[in-house]
Design an enzyme around this catalytic site. Sequence first.
Site, PDB file in Angstrom:
ATOM      1  N   LEU B  84     -12.186  53.927  26.579  1.00  0.00           N
ATOM      2  CA  LEU B  84     -12.518  52.989  27.377  1.00  0.00           C
ATOM      3  C   LEU B  84     -12.189  51.695  26.904  1.00  0.00           C
ATOM      4  O   LEU B  84     -12.217  51.189  25.502  1.00  0.00           O
ATOM      5  CB  LEU B  84     -14.271  53.654  27.949  1.00  0.00           C
ATOM      6  CG  LEU B  84     -14.170  54.331  28.816  1.00  0.00           C
ATOM      7  CD1 LEU B  84     -15.714  54.978  28.892  1.00  0.00           C
ATOM      8  CD2 LEU B  84     -13.300  54.900  29.338  1.00  0.00           C
ATOM      9  N   ASP B  85     -12.308  50.994  27.632  1.00  0.00           N
ATOM     10  CA  ASP B  85     -11.784  49.044  26.990  1.00  0.00           C
ATOM     11  C   ASP B  85     -13.259  48.383  27.561  1.00  0.00           C
ATOM     12  O   ASP B  85     -14.503  49.250  27.632  1.00  0.00           O
ATOM     13  CB  ASP B  85     -11.491  48.654  27.345  1.00  0.00           C
ATOM     14  CG  ASP B  85     -11.049  48.416  29.025  1.00  0.00           C
ATOM     15  OD1 ASP B  85     -11.831  49.054  29.485  1.00  0.00           O
ATOM     16  OD2 ASP B  85      -9.803  47.817  29.954  1.00  0.00           O
ATOM     17  N   SER B  86     -13.607  47.273  27.089  1.00  0.00           N
ATOM     18  CA  SER B  86     -15.069  46.916  27.120  1.00  0.00           C
ATOM     19  C   SER B  86     -15.543  46.286  28.438  1.00  0.00           C
ATOM     20  O   SER B  86     -16.470  46.817  28.414  1.00  0.00           O
ATOM     21  CB  SER B  86     -14.833  44.793  26.161  1.00  0.00           C
ATOM     22  OG  SER B  86     -13.530  44.708  26.913  1.00  0.00           O
TER      23      SER B  86
END
Lengths: 133, 129
Positions: B84-86
């Site tokens: 996942l990203d931030s």
Amino acid sequence: MASSLRGVARVQPNSKTLEEARSRTFDFFKKACRSLPTVMDIYNLHDVVTVSQLRSSIAAQIRKNINVTNPKVIDMLVFKGIEELTNIVDHAKQRHHVIGQYVLGPEGLDKDLGMQDQGSSHFLKRFYETNYF
Amino acid sequence: MTPALRLAILRHIRLPSRASELYQPISALWFPLNGRRRDLSSHGGYHLAREEVADRVLAVVKSFPKLDPSKVTTDSHFQKDLGLDSLDNVELVMALEEEFKLEIPDMEADKIESCSLAIEYIFNHPMSG
């Protein structure tokens, strides 16, 4: 809720760094997520969408601008987001605005069918969607 | 003779009383918890068990549309293991807030980066429910 958002909508000075603009974006996203239960109640959305779908929809709209690296531009986008959120929470919109924009998305009702315009060419189908291709 | 015997028996026989079991306060009829006692204070008293917190955190993470539910374990790191990203990270934290009826301050929310950290934080939070 509306009054608490109005305090935020006061124009802040520009972000000095990309990191600050980034954290402002996350703050805006959190604020939007926390106001979602209110939005669900105001527009009576419980039978069409869930909070998590709306949350993903907001995240998708933020992610559309993921390649922007100018802090001023990010500030402007966040400001537009706050403006939109304030309008929605203040009930300045109607139910179909919210459903059309955040539940159905830009393609509207056309996307799930795939049945219509079967005779038309690929070019024409893309032309109806967008002329950027 | 018989009355005296009867009296003597009655004095010594003790039957267990069932009246107290049958008695329910009238509030139990409409109270949704069906007569069970419940603390009116929102903190203290009832607290979530660690297993329950872990189960519910994993359920929230698994229901996140962008990741593969079979990869989710208690130790998985949101960004390193689950890809996942931030922004997804913040979205997950918001989903956890909704599930446990919390409001996690920014400083703490930034630190929640894996399932185990989320479980730890929520388990130690006095208001999680």
